[in-house]
Motif scaffolding. Sequence first.
Motif, PDB file in Angstrom:
ATOM      1  N   ALA A 189     -11.598 -16.663   4.387  1.00 15.98           N
ATOM      2  CA  ALA A 189     -10.636 -15.685   3.879  1.00 15.98           C
ATOM      3  C   ALA A 189     -10.472 -14.565   4.889  1.00 15.98           C
ATOM      4  O   ALA A 189     -11.419 -14.182   5.581  1.00 15.98           O
ATOM      5  CB  ALA A 189     -11.109 -15.121   2.542  1.00 15.98           C
ATOM      6  N   GLY A 190      -9.267 -14.063   4.985  1.00 12.77           N
ATOM      7  CA  GLY A 190      -8.980 -12.943   5.871  1.00 12.77           C
ATOM      8  C   GLY A 190      -7.810 -12.156   5.325  1.00 12.77           C
ATOM      9  O   GLY A 190      -7.262 -12.464   4.262  1.00 12.77           O
ATOM     10  N   SER A 191      -7.406 -11.122   6.064  1.00 11.93           N
ATOM     11  CA  SER A 191      -6.258 -10.330   5.648  1.00 11.93           C
ATOM     12  C   SER A 191      -5.532  -9.782   6.868  1.00 11.93           C
ATOM     13  O   SER A 191      -6.130  -9.595   7.926  1.00 11.93           O
ATOM     14  CB  SER A 191      -6.676  -9.187   4.722  1.00 11.93           C
ATOM     15  OG  SER A 191      -7.515  -8.280   5.391  1.00 11.93           O
ATOM     16  N   LEU A 192      -4.261  -9.565   6.685  1.00  6.05           N
ATOM     17  CA  LEU A 192      -3.396  -8.967   7.687  1.00  6.05           C
ATOM     18  C   LEU A 192      -2.945  -7.633   7.118  1.00  6.05           C
ATOM     19  O   LEU A 192      -2.341  -7.591   6.047  1.00  6.05           O
ATOM     20  CB  LEU A 192      -2.199  -9.879   7.947  1.00  6.05           C
ATOM     21  CG  LEU A 192      -1.072  -9.297   8.795  1.00  6.05           C
ATOM     22  CD1 LEU A 192      -1.522  -9.209  10.247  1.00  6.05           C
ATOM     23  CD2 LEU A 192       0.166 -10.161   8.671  1.00  6.05           C
ATOM     24  N   HIS A 193      -3.252  -6.544   7.811  1.00  5.34           N
ATOM     25  CA  HIS A 193      -2.877  -5.201   7.377  1.00  5.34           C
ATOM     26  C   HIS A 193      -1.867  -4.691   8.390  1.00  5.34           C
ATOM     27  O   HIS A 193      -2.189  -4.565   9.569  1.00  5.34           O
ATOM     28  CB  HIS A 193      -4.124  -4.316   7.326  1.00  5.34           C
ATOM     29  CG  HIS A 193      -3.896  -2.973   6.712  1.00  5.34           C
ATOM     30  ND1 HIS A 193      -4.883  -2.032   6.680  1.00  5.34           N
ATOM     31  CD2 HIS A 193      -2.823  -2.408   6.118  1.00  5.34           C
ATOM     32  CE1 HIS A 193      -4.424  -0.934   6.086  1.00  5.34           C
ATOM     33  NE2 HIS A 193      -3.175  -1.147   5.735  1.00  5.34           N
ATOM     34  N   GLU A 194      -0.651  -4.405   7.941  1.00  8.56           N
ATOM     35  CA  GLU A 194       0.425  -4.044   8.860  1.00  8.56           C
ATOM     36  C   GLU A 194       1.293  -2.952   8.270  1.00  8.56           C
ATOM     37  O   GLU A 194       1.486  -2.887   7.056  1.00  8.56           O
ATOM     38  CB  GLU A 194       1.278  -5.293   9.158  1.00  8.56           C
ATOM     39  CG  GLU A 194       2.413  -5.045  10.129  1.00  8.56           C
ATOM     40  CD  GLU A 194       3.223  -6.313  10.412  1.00  8.56           C
ATOM     41  OE1 GLU A 194       2.624  -7.329  10.805  1.00  8.56           O
ATOM     42  OE2 GLU A 194       4.447  -6.266  10.222  1.00  8.56           O
TER      43      GLU A 194
ATOM     44  N   VAL B 154       7.046  -0.134   5.367  1.00  9.26           N
ATOM     45  CA  VAL B 154       6.243  -0.682   4.276  1.00  9.26           C
ATOM     46  C   VAL B 154       4.887  -1.038   4.853  1.00  9.26           C
ATOM     47  O   VAL B 154       4.801  -1.789   5.830  1.00  9.26           O
ATOM     48  CB  VAL B 154       6.888  -1.944   3.657  1.00  9.26           C
ATOM     49  CG1 VAL B 154       6.011  -2.496   2.540  1.00  9.26           C
ATOM     50  CG2 VAL B 154       8.295  -1.636   3.142  1.00  9.26           C
ATOM     51  N   THR B 155       3.840  -0.467   4.276  1.00 14.92           N
ATOM     52  CA  THR B 155       2.472  -0.789   4.683  1.00 14.92           C
ATOM     53  C   THR B 155       1.905  -1.731   3.635  1.00 14.92           C
ATOM     54  O   THR B 155       2.008  -1.472   2.438  1.00 14.92           O
ATOM     55  CB  THR B 155       1.617   0.487   4.787  1.00 14.92           C
ATOM     56  OG1 THR B 155       2.259   1.388   5.709  1.00 14.92           O
ATOM     57  CG2 THR B 155       0.215   0.168   5.285  1.00 14.92           C
ATOM     58  N   PHE B 156       1.331  -2.835   4.101  1.00 12.21           N
ATOM     59  CA  PHE B 156       0.868  -3.866   3.181  1.00 12.21           C
ATOM     60  C   PHE B 156      -0.391  -4.532   3.702  1.00 12.21           C
ATOM     61  O   PHE B 156      -0.744  -4.415   4.874  1.00 12.21           O
ATOM     62  CB  PHE B 156       1.953  -4.927   2.975  1.00 12.21           C
ATOM     63  CG  PHE B 156       2.223  -5.742   4.215  1.00 12.21           C
ATOM     64  CD1 PHE B 156       1.531  -6.926   4.454  1.00 12.21           C
ATOM     65  CD2 PHE B 156       3.146  -5.318   5.150  1.00 12.21           C
ATOM     66  CE1 PHE B 156       1.765  -7.666   5.599  1.00 12.21           C
ATOM     67  CE2 PHE B 156       3.382  -6.048   6.291  1.00 12.21           C
ATOM     68  CZ  PHE B 156       2.689  -7.229   6.518  1.00 12.21           C
ATOM     69  N   VAL B 157      -1.040  -5.248   2.800  1.00 10.69           N
ATOM     70  CA  VAL B 157      -2.148  -6.127   3.144  1.00 10.69           C
ATOM     71  C   VAL B 157      -1.800  -7.498   2.573  1.00 10.69           C
ATOM     72  O   VAL B 157      -1.503  -7.613   1.381  1.00 10.69           O
ATOM     73  CB  VAL B 157      -3.495  -5.638   2.581  1.00 10.69           C
ATOM     74  CG1 VAL B 157      -4.595  -6.627   2.879  1.00 10.69           C
ATOM     75  CG2 VAL B 157      -3.840  -4.260   3.138  1.00 10.69           C
ATOM     76  N   ALA B 158      -1.811  -8.511   3.433  1.00 10.37           N
ATOM     77  CA  ALA B 158      -1.539  -9.888   3.008  1.00 10.37           C
ATOM     78  C   ALA B 158      -2.811 -10.702   3.203  1.00 10.37           C
ATOM     79  O   ALA B 158      -3.367 -10.738   4.303  1.00 10.37           O
ATOM     80  CB  ALA B 158      -0.399 -10.475   3.823  1.00 10.37           C
ATOM     81  N   GLY B 159      -3.258 -11.316   2.135  1.00 12.21           N
ATOM     82  CA  GLY B 159      -4.452 -12.151   2.204  1.00 12.21           C
ATOM     83  C   GLY B 159      -4.111 -13.564   2.620  1.00 12.21           C
ATOM     84  O   GLY B 159      -3.011 -14.054   2.374  1.00 12.21           O
ATOM     85  N   TYR B 160      -5.067 -14.218   3.266  1.00 11.16           N
ATOM     86  CA  TYR B 160      -4.869 -15.606   3.678  1.00 11.16           C
ATOM     87  C   TYR B 160      -6.210 -16.321   3.757  1.00 11.16           C
ATOM     88  O   TYR B 160      -7.270 -15.694   3.751  1.00 11.16           O
ATOM     89  CB  TYR B 160      -4.157 -15.697   5.029  1.00 11.16           C
ATOM     90  CG  TYR B 160      -4.921 -15.089   6.184  1.00 11.16           C
ATOM     91  CD1 TYR B 160      -5.894 -15.819   6.876  1.00 11.16           C
ATOM     92  CD2 TYR B 160      -4.663 -13.785   6.593  1.00 11.16           C
ATOM     93  CE1 TYR B 160      -6.605 -15.247   7.931  1.00 11.16           C
ATOM     94  CE2 TYR B 160      -5.364 -13.212   7.645  1.00 11.16           C
ATOM     95  CZ  TYR B 160      -6.318 -13.954   8.315  1.00 11.16           C
ATOM     96  OH  TYR B 160      -7.018 -13.388   9.360  1.00 11.16           O
TER      97      TYR B 160
ATOM     98  N   ARG C 143       0.809  -1.225   0.000  1.00 11.42           N
ATOM     99  CA  ARG C 143       0.000   0.000   0.000  1.00 11.42           C
ATOM    100  C   ARG C 143       0.840   1.272   0.000  1.00 11.42           C
ATOM    101  O   ARG C 143       0.472   2.269  -0.611  1.00 11.42           O
ATOM    102  CB  ARG C 143      -0.925   0.015   1.235  1.00 11.42           C
ATOM    103  CG  ARG C 143      -1.975  -1.076   1.233  1.00 11.42           C
ATOM    104  CD  ARG C 143      -3.236  -0.572   0.561  1.00 11.42           C
ATOM    105  NE  ARG C 143      -4.257  -1.575   0.448  1.00 11.42           N
ATOM    106  CZ  ARG C 143      -5.283  -1.708   1.286  1.00 11.42           C
ATOM    107  NH1 ARG C 143      -5.408  -0.913   2.329  1.00 11.42           N
ATOM    108  NH2 ARG C 143      -6.186  -2.647   1.075  1.00 11.42           N
ATOM    109  N   GLU C 144       1.960   1.244   0.744  1.00 11.66           N
ATOM    110  CA  GLU C 144       2.770   2.462   0.856  1.00 11.66           C
ATOM    111  C   GLU C 144       4.172   2.091   1.334  1.00 11.66           C
ATOM    112  O   GLU C 144       4.334   1.168   2.140  1.00 11.66           O
ATOM    113  CB  GLU C 144       2.132   3.422   1.863  1.00 11.66           C
ATOM    114  CG  GLU C 144       2.896   4.693   2.095  1.00 11.66           C
ATOM    115  CD  GLU C 144       2.256   5.600   3.150  1.00 11.66           C
ATOM    116  OE1 GLU C 144       2.570   6.791   3.122  1.00 11.66           O
ATOM    117  OE2 GLU C 144       1.473   5.114   3.979  1.00 11.66           O
ATOM    118  N   THR C 145       5.158   2.811   0.828  1.00 10.26           N
ATOM    119  CA  THR C 145       6.518   2.682   1.342  1.00 10.26           C
ATOM    120  C   THR C 145       7.020   4.070   1.699  1.00 10.26           C
ATOM    121  O   THR C 145       6.686   5.059   1.043  1.00 10.26           O
ATOM    122  CB  THR C 145       7.470   2.045   0.309  1.00 10.26           C
ATOM    123  OG1 THR C 145       7.508   2.875  -0.843  1.00 10.26           O
ATOM    124  CG2 THR C 145       7.032   0.648  -0.065  1.00 10.26           C
ATOM    125  N   THR C 146       7.801   4.128   2.754  1.00 16.13           N
ATOM    126  CA  THR C 146       8.431   5.377   3.171  1.00 16.13           C
ATOM    127  C   THR C 146       9.912   5.100   3.353  1.00 16.13           C
ATOM    128  O   THR C 146      10.275   4.197   4.116  1.00 16.13           O
ATOM    129  CB  THR C 146       7.836   5.879   4.506  1.00 16.13           C
ATOM    130  OG1 THR C 146       6.425   6.010   4.368  1.00 16.13           O
ATOM    131  CG2 THR C 146       8.426   7.211   4.905  1.00 16.13           C
TER     132      THR C 146
END
Length: 150
Positions: free
Chosen positions: A125-130, A113-119, A99-102
């Motif tokens: 189904a779910g996701s990890l947003h970190e 690094v901001t990301f969303v990982a699906g699982y 989603r974003e890098t700084t």
Amino acid sequence: MARRTRRSTPPAGARTPAAPAVTAASPCPCGLPATYGECCGRFHSGTAQAPTAERLMRSRYAAFVVRDEPYLLRTWAPRTRPAEVDFDPGMRWTGLEIRETTDGTAFHQSGTVTFVAGYVLGGQAGSLHERSRFERHEGAWVYIDGDFME
């Protein structure tokens, strides 16, 4: 990606699912348009180092997919590194979206690094947003820690 703090134990007699079969010729799980061998596989084998915080994030996601504990521990900052990686045997990672890098380039000493990982876990189904934090340690990018986002 952060270490899961809750261990899921399969019922007695249940088989633990193996890591997905990923070969050097497979598409890289990190989502970049290259084979695993040309992309994250180089980092996992130790023949190359991730040049940016984002590439380290992608390679760590791929390491979770293939359950490469030595790579994950090697790329974790010594001050925050756990003794082991707690893989959930029922979890299957399904995709990564950055989603974003700084910062985090060759010109920086730290970055996020901001990301969303699906699982998929237990058929759901779910996701990890970190938002993950990275820094250079002895010249290489390492994962420090992350904050879960909503």
